[in-house]
Design an enzyme around this catalytic site. Structure first.
Site, PDB file in Angstrom:
ATOM      1  N   THR A 285      -5.423   7.497  -5.219  1.00 54.48           N
ATOM      2  CA  THR A 285      -5.429   7.625  -3.751  1.00 54.48           C
ATOM      3  C   THR A 285      -4.454   8.718  -3.306  1.00 54.48           C
ATOM      4  O   THR A 285      -4.764   9.524  -2.430  1.00 54.48           O
ATOM      5  CB  THR A 285      -5.067   6.272  -3.097  1.00 54.48           C
TER       6      THR A 285
ATOM      7  N   GLU B 200       0.833  -1.212   0.000  1.00 56.86           N
ATOM      8  CA  GLU B 200       0.000   0.000   0.000  1.00 56.86           C
ATOM      9  C   GLU B 200       0.865   1.259   0.000  1.00 56.86           C
ATOM     10  O   GLU B 200       0.526   2.260  -0.620  1.00 56.86           O
ATOM     11  CB  GLU B 200      -0.918   0.020   1.229  1.00 56.86           C
TER      12      GLU B 200
HETATM   13  N1  HSE Z   1      -7.987   5.170   4.024  1.00 65.49           N
HETATM   14  C1  HSE Z   1      -7.498   5.317   2.697  1.00 65.49           C
HETATM   15  C2  HSE Z   1      -7.854   6.707   2.194  1.00 65.49           C
HETATM   16  C3  HSE Z   1      -8.098   4.273   1.836  1.00 65.49           C
HETATM   17  O1  HSE Z   1      -8.997   7.113   2.395  1.00 65.49           O
HETATM   18  O2  HSE Z   1      -7.013   7.383   1.616  1.00 65.49           O
HETATM   19  C4  HSE Z   1      -7.657   4.349   0.399  1.00 65.49           C
HETATM   20  O3  HSE Z   1      -6.948   3.228   0.024  1.00 65.49           O
END
Ligand code: HSE
Length: 308
Positions: A181, A128
């Site tokens: 993201t 991630e």
């Molecule tokens: N918690 C993360 C965000 C999830 O909202 O950026 C996205 O992968």
């Protein structure tokens, strides 16, 4: 065991009120991954079907997660990974997390399970980090553990698995616009007011309480986000209308799935979730943005072994 084939589930992170700490696992959407033990040490990504993603191990989320795991376990063999992507990259339902979590889960299985699924969360987070610049666990944890998960703490890492009520279903609509993201994180404010923090704490606690007591109305009332949704929702076409249509069709509530652009709703029963899907489709159809819709139960198991 020399080879394993997995179903690597999609996930909904944040679940409205739990930015970076809450997530849930989907049943009917996911990738497939085959991992094979090799005499040659190291990790090789042999093929990726269904997406244009890098095959170089250090540039691939599955590759990076796998490297961090073998660095810790020092196995006397290597692994080849083949991935069939069915979760669209950048959709907001944990595409990178499915690959990262699948890689560490499969390797751990092939090595006879030296680590628990909870212990694997840390290694999957390294994938991630490559994908978004932040090692959040709210997609990889539910992908590995199933149900809902809560990251109580990142330092030290403390992940809690929470069982979902049986009749809870998710509807996800994915407007096919690009929203990375990394970018969706860069618009977030660093500081929040005490008033907003208080509201957010109440809703997180309410959602957890609703999940434990099967209180569907409480789950619905708690699907509220004071912190992130007001900033990110402007990036998503027809967000307010999608949320309103879902509620009107009988959903308990909803919000942005992960960092978007997908929008999710939770419903009691499949019938309500299907009606919600229909209502959400009717919002996007007239504006000509291509989209995909998923209706799914909550996946209690997480990763599934398809065959060994
Ligand atoms: N918690 C993360 C965000 C999830 O909202 O950026 C996205 O992968």
């Amino acid at each position: 065991m020399n080879e394993i084939k997995l179903f690597c589930p999609a996930t909904i992170a944040n679940v409205s009120c739990g930015f970076d700490v809450l997530g849930l696992c989907l049943e009917s959407v996911g990738d497939e991954m085959t991992i094979t033990k090799t005499a040659e040490k190291g990790i090789r990504i042999t093929e990726i079907i269904g997406a244009e993603l890098p095959l170089e191990t250090e540039k691939n989320v599955a590759g990076v997660a796998a490297l961090s795991l073998i660095e810790a376990l020092q196995p006397d063999c290597g692994f080849e990974i083949s991935i069939t992507k069915k979760i669209k990259a950048g959709s907001g339902i944990g595409s990178s997390a499915a690959s990262a979590a699948g890689a560490v889960f499969g390797i751990n299985q092939l090595l006879g399970n030296p680590l628990t699924n909870t212990e694997l969360v840390y290694y999957a987070m390294q994938g991630e980090k490559l994908a978004s610049g932040s090692a959040h666990a709210d997609n990889v944890a539910p992908a590995l553990l199933g149900g809902f998960t809560l990251v109580r703490s990142y330092d030290p890492l403390d992940v809690i698995a929470i069982k979902a009520p049986n009749e809870l279903y998710a509807t996800v609509i994915h407007p096919q616009i690009e929203l990375k993201t990394k970018d969706a994180r860069s618009v977030l404010r660093e500081n929040i007011s005490l008033k907003k923090a208080t509201i957010q704490c109440g809703n997180i606690a309410g959602l957890i309480s609703g999940l434990y007591t099967n209180d569907y109305d409480l789950i619905g009332r708690s699907l509220h986000d004071e912190l992130v949704e007001p900033v990110r929702s402007i990036l998503i076409p027809k967000f307010a209308e999608l949320k309103a249509a879902a509620k009107e069709a009988g959903a308990l509530g909803g919000g942005i799935s992960g960092s978007g652009p997908s929008v999710f709703a939770l419903s009691k029963g499949r019938e309500n979730a299907e009606a919600t899907a229909k209502a959400m489709k009717a919002v996007l159809e007239p504006i000509g943005v291509p989209f995909e819709v998923h209706v799914s139960g909550i996946n209690a198991e997480g990763m599934k072994i398809l065959h060994v």
